[in-house]
Design an enzyme around this catalytic site. Structure first.
Site, PDB file in Angstrom:
ATOM      1  N   ASP A  79       0.009 -20.633 -22.000  1.00 34.76           N
ATOM      2  CA  ASP A  79       1.431 -20.518 -21.713  1.00 34.76           C
ATOM      3  C   ASP A  79       1.510 -19.741 -20.391  1.00 34.76           C
ATOM      4  OD1 ASP A  79       4.301 -20.355 -22.189  1.00 34.76           O
ATOM      5  OD2 ASP A  79       3.941 -18.256 -22.687  1.00 34.76           O
TER       6      ASP A  79
ATOM      7  N   ASP B 111       4.765 -17.805 -18.840  1.00 38.07           N
ATOM      8  CA  ASP B 111       5.567 -16.574 -18.873  1.00 38.07           C
ATOM      9  C   ASP B 111       5.209 -15.712 -20.075  1.00 38.07           C
ATOM     10  OD1 ASP B 111       7.301 -17.070 -16.566  1.00 38.07           O
ATOM     11  OD2 ASP B 111       7.967 -18.789 -17.725  1.00 38.07           O
TER      12      ASP B 111
ATOM     13  N   ASP C  80       2.045 -16.007 -26.110  1.00 43.62           N
ATOM     14  CA  ASP C  80       2.633 -14.700 -26.433  1.00 43.62           C
ATOM     15  C   ASP C  80       3.745 -14.807 -27.469  1.00 43.62           C
ATOM     16  OD1 ASP C  80       5.382 -14.138 -24.261  1.00 43.62           O
ATOM     17  OD2 ASP C  80       4.272 -16.005 -24.447  1.00 43.62           O
TER      18      ASP C  80
END
Length: 199
Positions: free
Chosen positions: A16, A18, A172
């Protein structure tokens, strides 16, 4: 802080962007807050992190629905992105993820799988001098169903020519981990800013 990497061997890493490669979530939140304050719209920080992985337009639509607002989705999305680019020079990488990128680059292929626009992902990776390390970018607009649907991760694996079960995902958000699991991929959870030691 070292990441706990599951036993491999893995043939590809999918990241991922961001909050995983780029410690950009705090900057995105600043841009969101400034944009939404112009429309008297509340966006609590916990909600922002819980919705990590949602495309910008989906977030604006959900906020409209929840708060009985009629913000123009495209205009608000453009304003938010523009404000993010203004503060992008402050961006830093997440150190423990950067370490994995540097250790494994050149050994196995990498892809970025993001709910952000290609322009936003490219700008973040260029700021961090990491863009050339990725073989494939799968961004908002490339797929129909966002995370927790596995579509974007499966698309990245197909573009890299690697079977899903041979991919390791770095994420995250809970939604991202769910998407990886649904794709049949092992995953590593990157801590949110407030979960990190010393936060």
């Amino acid at each position: 802080m070292k990441l706990d990497i599951p036993a491999g061997p893995f043939q590809a890493y999918l990241f991922d962007c961001d909050g995983t490669i780029a410690d950009s979530m705090p900057l995105h939140y600043v841009a969101w807050n400034q944009t939404l304050s112009e429309w008297n719209c509340e966006f609590p920080e916990r909600t922002f992190y819980a919705w990590g992985g949602y495309p910008v337009v989906k977030i604006i639509s959900l906020l409209n629905e929840q708060q009985g607002l009629a913000m123009p989705v495209d205009a608000v999305a453009e304003r938010k992105e523009a404000l993010y680019y203004e503060i992008l020079h402050q961006l830093k990488a997440v150190p423990e993820v950067l370490e994995q990128i540097e250790e494994q680059h050149g050994r196995i292929p990498f892809a970025v799988v993001s709910g952000s626009t290609r322009k936003s992902v490219t700008a973040s990776l260029e700021t961090l001098n990491l863009l050339d390390k990725f073989d494939v970018l799968v961004c908002a607009g490339d797929y129909k169903n966002g995370k927790p649907d596995p579509e974007a991760f499966l698309m990245a694996a197909a573009k890299l020519g690697v079977p899903p079960e041979a991919c390791l995902v770095f994420e995250d958000t809970e939604m991202g981990i769910q998407a990886a699991t649904a794709a049949g991929m092992a995953s590593v959870k990157i801590l949110q800013p407030w979960e990190r030691p010393g936060a």
